[in-house]
Structure formats: C-alpha cells, structure tokens
Scaffold this active site. Structure first.
Site, PDB file in Angstrom:
ATOM      1  N   ARG A  42       0.847  -1.194   0.000  1.00  0.00           N
ATOM      2  CA  ARG A  42       0.000   0.000   0.000  1.00  0.00           C
ATOM      3  C   ARG A  42       0.880   1.240   0.000  1.00  0.00           C
ATOM      4  NH1 ARG A  42      -5.210   0.075   3.914  1.00  0.00           N
ATOM      5  NH2 ARG A  42      -5.797  -1.475   2.374  1.00  0.00           N
ATOM      6  N   LYS A  78       2.548  -7.951   4.568  1.00  0.00           N
ATOM      7  CA  LYS A  78       2.066  -6.744   3.896  1.00  0.00           C
ATOM      8  C   LYS A  78       3.190  -5.722   3.906  1.00  0.00           C
ATOM      9  CE  LYS A  78      -2.060  -5.323   2.320  1.00  0.00           C
ATOM     10  NZ  LYS A  78      -3.174  -6.044   1.717  1.00  0.00           N
ATOM     11  N   GLY A 178     -19.939   1.676  -4.166  1.00  0.00           N
ATOM     12  CA  GLY A 178     -18.650   1.648  -4.865  1.00  0.00           C
ATOM     13  C   GLY A 178     -18.747   0.884  -6.169  1.00  0.00           C
ATOM     14  N   ILE A 202     -18.762   7.843  -5.250  1.00  0.00           N
ATOM     15  CA  ILE A 202     -18.438   9.265  -5.066  1.00  0.00           C
ATOM     16  C   ILE A 202     -17.975   9.894  -6.382  1.00  0.00           C
ATOM     17  CG2 ILE A 202     -17.986   9.257  -2.577  1.00  0.00           C
ATOM     18  CD1 ILE A 202     -14.983   8.878  -3.300  1.00  0.00           C
ATOM     19  N   ALA A 241     -16.342  -0.521  -1.534  1.00  0.00           N
ATOM     20  CA  ALA A 241     -15.558   0.718  -1.625  1.00  0.00           C
ATOM     21  C   ALA A 241     -14.498   0.760  -0.519  1.00  0.00           C
ATOM     22  CB  ALA A 241     -16.484   1.930  -1.553  1.00  0.00           C
TER      23      ALA A 241
HETATM   24  P1  NAD Z   1     -11.502   0.677  -6.809  1.00  0.00           P
HETATM   25  O1  NAD Z   1     -10.611   1.746  -6.282  1.00  0.00           O
HETATM   26  O2  NAD Z   1     -11.375   0.259  -8.236  1.00  0.00           O
HETATM   27  O3  NAD Z   1     -13.040   1.065  -6.578  1.00  0.00           O
HETATM   28  C1  NAD Z   1     -13.540   1.644  -5.413  1.00  0.00           C
HETATM   29  C2  NAD Z   1     -14.733   2.501  -5.821  1.00  0.00           C
HETATM   30  O4  NAD Z   1     -15.352   2.978  -4.632  1.00  0.00           O
HETATM   31  C3  NAD Z   1     -14.328   3.734  -6.646  1.00  0.00           C
HETATM   32  O5  NAD Z   1     -15.151   3.843  -7.783  1.00  0.00           O
HETATM   33  C4  NAD Z   1     -14.551   4.896  -5.660  1.00  0.00           C
HETATM   34  O6  NAD Z   1     -14.930   6.093  -6.318  1.00  0.00           O
HETATM   35  C5  NAD Z   1     -15.669   4.347  -4.792  1.00  0.00           C
HETATM   36  N1  NAD Z   1     -15.786   4.936  -3.471  1.00  0.00           N
HETATM   37  C6  NAD Z   1     -14.783   5.308  -2.638  1.00  0.00           C
HETATM   38  N2  NAD Z   1     -15.300   5.792  -1.489  1.00  0.00           N
HETATM   39  C7  NAD Z   1     -16.654   5.712  -1.602  1.00  0.00           C
HETATM   40  C8  NAD Z   1     -17.733   6.032  -0.757  1.00  0.00           C
HETATM   41  N3  NAD Z   1     -17.549   6.570   0.451  1.00  0.00           N
HETATM   42  N4  NAD Z   1     -18.990   5.827  -1.206  1.00  0.00           N
HETATM   43  C9  NAD Z   1     -19.199   5.303  -2.430  1.00  0.00           C
HETATM   44  N5  NAD Z   1     -18.213   4.968  -3.276  1.00  0.00           N
HETATM   45  C10 NAD Z   1     -16.956   5.171  -2.877  1.00  0.00           C
HETATM   46  O7  NAD Z   1     -11.290  -0.563  -5.826  1.00  0.00           O
HETATM   47  P2  NAD Z   1     -11.661  -2.082  -6.108  1.00  0.00           P
HETATM   48  O8  NAD Z   1     -10.478  -2.786  -6.604  1.00  0.00           O
HETATM   49  O9  NAD Z   1     -12.953  -2.163  -6.819  1.00  0.00           O
HETATM   50  O10 NAD Z   1     -11.862  -2.607  -4.599  1.00  0.00           O
HETATM   51  C11 NAD Z   1     -13.020  -2.296  -3.879  1.00  0.00           C
HETATM   52  C12 NAD Z   1     -12.873  -2.784  -2.429  1.00  0.00           C
HETATM   53  O11 NAD Z   1     -12.643  -4.192  -2.434  1.00  0.00           O
HETATM   54  C13 NAD Z   1     -11.693  -2.166  -1.675  1.00  0.00           C
HETATM   55  O12 NAD Z   1     -12.023  -2.051  -0.316  1.00  0.00           O
HETATM   56  C14 NAD Z   1     -10.593  -3.198  -1.848  1.00  0.00           C
HETATM   57  O13 NAD Z   1      -9.651  -3.128  -0.797  1.00  0.00           O
HETATM   58  C15 NAD Z   1     -11.406  -4.472  -1.795  1.00  0.00           C
HETATM   59  N6  NAD Z   1     -10.751  -5.599  -2.459  1.00  0.00           N
HETATM   60  C16 NAD Z   1     -10.429  -5.519  -3.775  1.00  0.00           C
HETATM   61  C17 NAD Z   1      -9.794  -6.601  -4.394  1.00  0.00           C
HETATM   62  C18 NAD Z   1      -9.445  -6.564  -5.873  1.00  0.00           C
HETATM   63  O14 NAD Z   1      -9.102  -7.618  -6.427  1.00  0.00           O
HETATM   64  N7  NAD Z   1      -9.503  -5.441  -6.534  1.00  0.00           N
HETATM   65  C19 NAD Z   1      -9.499  -7.757  -3.652  1.00  0.00           C
HETATM   66  C20 NAD Z   1      -9.863  -7.816  -2.312  1.00  0.00           C
HETATM   67  C21 NAD Z   1     -10.484  -6.724  -1.721  1.00  0.00           C
END
Ligand code: NAD
Length: 368
Positions: A42, A78, A178, A202, A241
C-alpha cells in the site's frame, strides 16, 4: 522491549530506507506457518511512521487469516510505502523497494494494493521475482478484480441460500456501495441476472458508466446518494468501496437482511459483528468473500491456470455456508466462526510441520 511488545506476534518487521530514491517503507511478516508471506503493498501519505507501522501490522495479520481461509499455501505479510501516490512515485523508488523484497530471499511476495498499480511493480520486478499481479505480458496473472467480483457473487448466492432458502440472485434487491473495479463487475452480473439495484459512488463517471451499461442490458437501476445507500429497502448491502463502513451509525440505518461485499475491513470494530447479528443481519466476513484476487495471485506463483482459479474461487460458496452453519451451532458471530476456522487450520499445519521438522525439506521457493 516496547517495540517487541508492539510487534507482538509478528515474526519480522523490516524498515526500508533508501535515501537516493526517497523510499521509506515497512514490510511486516506476521506468520509463515502456511508458507511464505504474501500480501500487497500500500502507498499512502501516512501522517506518522507510527500510523504506517500500525497499518502494516494490522494488514499483515489480516493476510494470515485470509490465506488460511482461502486454503492457499502462503502466510500473512504486507508492505506500506510512506508517500503520496500522486506525487512521490518513481521507477527508482519501486526498484529500491524491489531490492528490499529480494533481500527477504523468498520470505515475502507482494503486489498492488491501495495507492499502487501493477505498472509500479514492473520496476520492482527488475530487482526481484517475488512480485505478483503484474500484467500477463510481464508474466503475471493480470487484473485480479474479476475473480474477486466472482467471489462476491458466490458469497451472495451462499448468503441468499442461508437467508432466503434459495441461492437465486434474481428476485432480490442489492445496494452496492462503490462501482470501481470490483463493484462494477458485481453490478453488471446482478443486472444480467435481472436483480434490482440501488447504487452509489463518489465519482460521477463510475455511475454514468453503469447507467450506460444498464441501458444496454435493458435494466433499471436506482442511483442514490452516499448516505442513502445505508437506508434503502434492498435485501442485501454490498460494500465494495472503503473499510469501516459498518459502525454504530450505519448499523442503526441498515434495513437489509445481509451484508456481503468485497471491501476490506468492513467492520469498524469487532463488536459491530455482534451488533449486526443482534439486529438480525447476516454478515459475510469480508476476507472470506473477497479472496478471489488472492487466490489468483497465489496461483500465479505455481503456473497460472484460469480454470484452477475459478474452481478455488467457487469454493468461497461452501466456505461461507459452513461458517454460517458453525456460527449458528456455536452461538457466535460469523466473524468469530471465520477466525476460529482459520486459527484451527494454522494450528493443524503447525503440528504437521513439527512432525516433519527432522526430515530434509526443500527451502520454500514457489516460483521455481
Ligand atoms: P476501486 O478503487 O477500483 O473502486 C472503489 C470505488 O469505490 C471507486 O469507484 C470509488 O470512487 C468508490 N468509493 C470510494 N469511497 C466511496 C464512498 N464513500 N462511497 C461510495 N463509493 C466510494 O477498488 P476495487 O479494486 O474495486 O476494490 C473495492 C474494495 O474491495 C476495496 O475495499 C478493496 O480493498 C477491496 N478488495 C479488492 C480486491 C481486488 O481484487 N480489486 C481484492 C480484495 C479486496
């Protein structure tokens, strides 16, 4: 002594400092009982080193549980880079980071997390093989959000079965928070199944993209505000999200029957799992549901195989269903049941490892 108390059960914490590139990073290895540590890196402008340390210790411990739950032969680790992802990135910074990872000699494998992109790790890859999740042209398995989204779909099916008696996605309504890489794919699949959706993000462009998709599919979605997403009449809340969104304030607003989503660390505190249960809301522990991405990157270190990733991701359905049953039988929360399941799996392996401790075993090096 204070620092040893602070790192507590973690096996190793490495402070990485490279003056030339400006790299300041911390790598934490929590537990390697199941195999070498695996966890993303991160990048965040932490206010203090203490905040960065706190974050990396918490996240690496979470990875131990997530790896155990997903039944991959890796442990928890991590890394955090202290810096602003919009201003402080450079190829040299990621090469320096790669050198520190290489210095751990196969004890730690890493890739993207919040604030870092697969392209950043193409630079790190020049210094170490212990990198996962880069694009396929660089030998990685590419975007991991597809298996993560699929895992959420299996989680929703298992939850529907537990709550409504049928795993059908159709005929239910979902409130998705999200619409990023994971949330968009989950929404897309639910629309294809003919489910009713409430959605929020958002960023307007994310909403616009989904509205366009819904028109193509001929389905209707209801766009709501960031606050309204907690108060809809949906059957299931699907947080995709940020973390900490299940808290005192939001629990009092939720009208749903279940919470199933990809966001990491959804519960602000452990007690919020109990609060959900007291309100009759079934909570799908996040690290069980969102393991699809981890399954893909762990698999990549053997020999990428999409079919195997799919099969292992599908297992999320049964793992989650078993956790629901166990929680009910033992009168504990679903989070407690999930944690217990992981701890038992690690304990079982410890016994096995000590049984074989006198035999000559090859050193861990899963890539070769
Ligand atoms: P991303 O950054 O592509 O998407 C997150 C979305 O959430 C964005 O469109 C952002 O604008 C929106 N967002 C942020 N804050 C918000 C709020 N308060 N209200 C509404 N929308 C909001 O991330 P991602 O890869 O889609 O991951 C989403 C979640 O899943 C994260 O918490 C991430 O840690 C978790 N996750 C992702 C993966 C993966 O493979 N990408 C794996 C495990 C966990």
């Amino acid at each position: 002594m204070d620092m040893f108390q602070r790192i507590n059960e973690h096996q190793q914490v490495v402070f990485c400092n490279d003056e030339q590139s400006g790299l300041k990073a911390i790598i934490a290895i929590h537990n390697t009982t199941l195999g070498p540590a695996l966890g993303g890196c991160r990048m965040q402008p932490y206010k203090t080193v203490d905040d960065a340390l706190e974050d990396v210790l918490r996240l690496s411990k979470g990875m131990t549980y997530k790896c155990a739950a997903a039944d991959v032969d890796f442990g928890g680790g991590k890394a955090v880079i202290i810096g602003d992802p919009l201003k402080d990135k450079s190829p040299e910074l990621f090469r320096a980071f790669g050198q520190f990872v290489e210095g751990l000699n196969g004890r730690f494998y890493t890739g993207t997390d919040m604030g870092t992109e697969p392209e950043d790790f193409v630079h790190a890859l020049k210094e170490t093989n212990c990198i996962v999740g880069v694009e396929e042209v660089y030998g990685g398995s590419g975007d991991s959000s597809a298996p993560t989204a699929l895992g959420v779909i299996y989680g929703l099916q298992a939850t529907n079965k537990a709550v409504f008696g049928s795993e059908d996605l159709y005929g239910k309504s979902y409130a998705i928070q999200g619409l990023g890489k994971v949330g968009f794919k989950v929404a897309e699949r639910l629309m294809e199944e003919g489910a009713d959706l409430y959605v929020t993000d958002i960023h307007q462009h994310a909403i616009d993209d989904l509205v366009t998709k819904s028109k193509q599919l001929g389905t209707l979605i209801k766009v709501v505000s960031s606050q309204e997403i907690y108060q809809t009449n949906a059957d299931v809340f699907v947080p995709c999200a940020i973390g900490g969104i299940i808290n005192d304030e939001t629990i009092s607003m939720l009208n749903v029957k279940a919470v199933v989503g990809s966001a990491n660390n959804q519960l602000l505190e452990l007690r919020h799992g109990q609060m959900l249960q007291d309100k009759g809301i079934l909570y799908a522990p996040d690290y069980i549901v969102n393991a699809g991405g981890l399954i893909q990157v762990a698999d990549e270190l053997y020999e990428p195989n999409k079919e195997r990733v799919l099969r292992k991701t599908k297992a999320i359905y049964n793992s989650l269903f078993d956790i629901y049953k166990q929680a009910e039988m033992d009168s504990i929360t679903t989070v407690e049941a999930a944690n217990r399941f992981c701890e038992e799996r690690i304990k079982a392996r410890t016994k096995r490892n000590s049984f074989f401790s006198h035999s000559k075993r090859p050193k861990w090096n899963v890539r070769y």
